[in-house]
Design a protein around this motif. Structure first.
Motif, PDB file in Angstrom:
ATOM      1  N   ASP A 251      -3.062  -2.141  -7.262  1.00  0.00           N
ATOM      2  CA  ASP A 251      -4.014  -1.915  -8.349  1.00  0.00           C
ATOM      3  C   ASP A 251      -4.657  -3.021  -9.095  1.00  0.00           C
ATOM      4  O   ASP A 251      -5.432  -2.777  -9.532  1.00  0.00           O
TER       5      ASP A 251
ATOM      6  N   THR B 197      -7.908  -2.890   1.830  1.00  0.00           N
ATOM      7  CA  THR B 197      -6.913  -1.671   1.773  1.00  0.00           C
ATOM      8  C   THR B 197      -6.438  -0.907   0.717  1.00  0.00           C
ATOM      9  O   THR B 197      -5.623   0.128   0.727  1.00  0.00           O
ATOM     10  N   ARG B 198      -6.958  -1.476  -0.598  1.00  0.00           N
ATOM     11  CA  ARG B 198      -6.149  -1.051  -1.873  1.00  0.00           C
ATOM     12  C   ARG B 198      -4.953  -1.208  -1.851  1.00  0.00           C
ATOM     13  O   ARG B 198      -4.377  -0.174  -2.312  1.00  0.00           O
TER      14      ARG B 198
ATOM     15  N   THR C 187       2.077   1.660  -3.541  1.00  0.00           N
ATOM     16  CA  THR C 187       0.919   1.991  -4.549  1.00  0.00           C
ATOM     17  C   THR C 187       0.389   3.472  -4.400  1.00  0.00           C
ATOM     18  O   THR C 187       0.078   3.975  -5.532  1.00  0.00           O
ATOM     19  N   THR C 188       0.366   3.873  -3.189  1.00  0.00           N
ATOM     20  CA  THR C 188      -0.112   5.085  -2.868  1.00  0.00           C
ATOM     21  C   THR C 188       0.804   6.313  -3.402  1.00  0.00           C
ATOM     22  O   THR C 188       0.543   7.392  -3.354  1.00  0.00           O
ATOM     23  N   SER C 189       2.175   5.963  -3.592  1.00  0.00           N
ATOM     24  CA  SER C 189       3.070   6.708  -3.875  1.00  0.00           C
ATOM     25  C   SER C 189       3.637   6.827  -5.503  1.00  0.00           C
ATOM     26  O   SER C 189       4.299   7.741  -5.908  1.00  0.00           O
ATOM     27  N   THR C 190       2.734   6.261  -6.534  1.00  0.00           N
ATOM     28  CA  THR C 190       2.757   6.259  -7.724  1.00  0.00           C
ATOM     29  C   THR C 190       1.586   6.045  -8.742  1.00  0.00           C
ATOM     30  O   THR C 190       0.664   5.473  -8.107  1.00  0.00           O
ATOM     31  N   THR C 191       1.662   6.745  -9.623  1.00  0.00           N
ATOM     32  CA  THR C 191       0.355   6.312 -10.691  1.00  0.00           C
ATOM     33  C   THR C 191       0.720   5.183 -11.534  1.00  0.00           C
ATOM     34  O   THR C 191      -0.201   4.819 -12.332  1.00  0.00           O
TER      35      THR C 191
ATOM     36  N   ARG D  42       0.794  -1.210  -0.114  1.00  0.00           N
ATOM     37  CA  ARG D  42       0.215  -0.027  -0.087  1.00  0.00           C
ATOM     38  C   ARG D  42       0.814   1.206  -0.047  1.00  0.00           C
ATOM     39  O   ARG D  42       0.515   2.239  -0.746  1.00  0.00           O
ATOM     40  N   ASP D  43       1.923   1.163   0.720  1.00  0.00           N
ATOM     41  CA  ASP D  43       2.710   2.487   0.786  1.00  0.00           C
ATOM     42  C   ASP D  43       3.408   2.610  -0.593  1.00  0.00           C
ATOM     43  O   ASP D  43       3.535   3.715  -1.103  1.00  0.00           O
TER      44      ASP D  43
END
Length: 403
Positions: A288, A284-285, A259-263, A256-257
């Motif tokens: 992707d 927690t998504r 995934t939330t840091s990049t597109t 998760r750390d």
């Protein structure tokens, strides 16, 4: 109808399972290559389901599920599940997708997986440019793959070598069988890894959708740096960067750390057994894209449940399936044809050796074309053995497999 036994045989690079019934309706499935050591586990599962009605698929699975686990136990469990659906479809006289809610697509998109290009431009793709040209060729052949996944970094020969341009990192690689792990990459190795993807993309352009299987083995800081650096190239996903192959855990909070840091889309899931072990990744998504393998996760019904739950959380589905053989391919096609719109493509399991396509019946001419597989409409999984031809490939100790 009752289950009377399970037989197994090694054929080519796969173990084949035959679940037998007292009605003479049998179900078939395959276990991936290199897993011959699981054969002693088959009688263990068989003892729990003999006498059961195979068309009550969930009831049969409940008897085995509680004593199964991650690979290799989940491998046997999952393959039995697919054979049960084969029986259930044959008994009902309908294709398996009808028993899974019905299809929403007549053709299912796939990516290259274990498909072997018979005549690639480069027999050895030892540069990013050659790798890119081989990828383009997979689109140009009649099979016409529109998505290609390529294994890089920890999967590349020489990536661990101290003399290789890609491999200087701190500290040295941990030694051991099937260990894919390193530590923090040096600036040289980090930049070389980013450069490799950039150069492949420059050759391929937008002609083919690109995915990269890059691990597992990276530290999260390096995955974030690589993923952010390649954002302009719009790759489909980076697979198993932290955990994945031969790691029976998910590290959801770490993913998760990242995934939330990049597109750049982040992907994992091929090793995981059962829906319960996907819940944290999904809820927690943490990623992707997820990629369960039906021959590891618990079968095709389990795969569909996970796809639907992922869809509710806005997560895409790209199932794994590299070495599950032609029966695995058929099972994946049925399941994928019923999935929601979060479905991307599944990893195509190629018949290896190619004589597999000569010993089964039910695959139409050109069933794999333009990067799609045609959904099979015959009862069960839609393919059956030509027993006379298949018997030629049985070893002396497995000669009674079809008897």
């Amino acid at each position: 109808m009752k289950i009377v036994g399970i037989k197994s045989a090694v054929m080519g690079n796969n173990i084949v399972l035959r679940v037998m019934t007292d009605k003479g309706i049998d179900g078939y499935s395959q276990i991936e290559r290199g897993m011959e050591f699981v054969r002693p586990l088959i009688p263990y599962f068989e003892s729990m389901i003999v006498g059961c009605d195979p068309t009550n698929v969930e009831d049969v699975l409940r008897r085995m599920r509680r004593i199964s686990a991650f690979k290799p136990w989940g491998k046997v469990f999952s393959s039995i599940e697919m054979a049960l659906w084969d029986i259930a479809g044959k008994e009902a006289g309908v294709p398996v997708y009808k028993l899974m809610g019905g299809k929403v697509r007549d053709r299912v998109r796939v990516y290259n997986g274990s498909f072997i290009d018979p005549n690639p431009p480069h027999a050895v793709a030892d540069t990013p440019e050659k790798r890119g040209e081989n990828i383009l060729h997979l689109n140009e052949i009649p099979e016409g793959f529109t998505i290609v996944k390529t294994a890089v970094f920890w999967h590349m020969q020489g990536y661990y070598s101290s003399t290789d341009a890609y491999n200087t990192y701190y500290p040295e690689k941990t030694q051991g069988a099937r260990v894919h792990e390193g530590s923090l990459l040096t600036p040289e190795a980090l930049n070389a890894s980013i450069d490799y993807i950039a150069r492949v993309k420059k050759v391929v352009g937008d002609k083919v959708g690109l995915a990269f299987d890059i691990g597992p083995g990276f530290m999260p800081t390096d995955v974030i740096r690589i993923a952010k650096a390649i954002e302009p190239y719009n790759v489909l996903w980076l697979e198993d960067s932290i955990a994945g192959d031969y790691t029976p855990y998910t590290f959801a909070q770490v993913y998760r750390d990242v995934t939330t840091s990049t597109t750049t889309p982040i992907h994992t899931g091929e090793q995981i057994y059962l829906r319960q072990n996907f819940t944290e990744l999904i809820e927690t998504r943490a990623v992707d894209v997820i990629g369960p393998d039906p021959a590891d996760v618990g079968g095709i019904a389990e795969l569909k449940w996970i796809a639907e739950y992922a869809d509710l959380h806005g997560i895409l589905m790209a199932p794994h399936g590299t070495f599950d053989g032609v029966f695995g391919m058929a099972a994946l096609t049925h399941a994928a044809s019923t999935m929601p719109q979060n479905y991307i493509a599944f990893e195509y399991p190629f018949g290896n050796p190619t004589w597999w396509y000569d010993i089964v019946e039910g695959l139409p001419e050109g069933f794999l074309k333009d990067g799609h597989v045609t959904v099979l409409d015959a009862p069960g999984l839609g393919i059956t053995f030509n027993i006379n031809k298949a018997s030629e490939y049985l070893s002396s100790q497995d000669k009674d497999f079809f008897l």
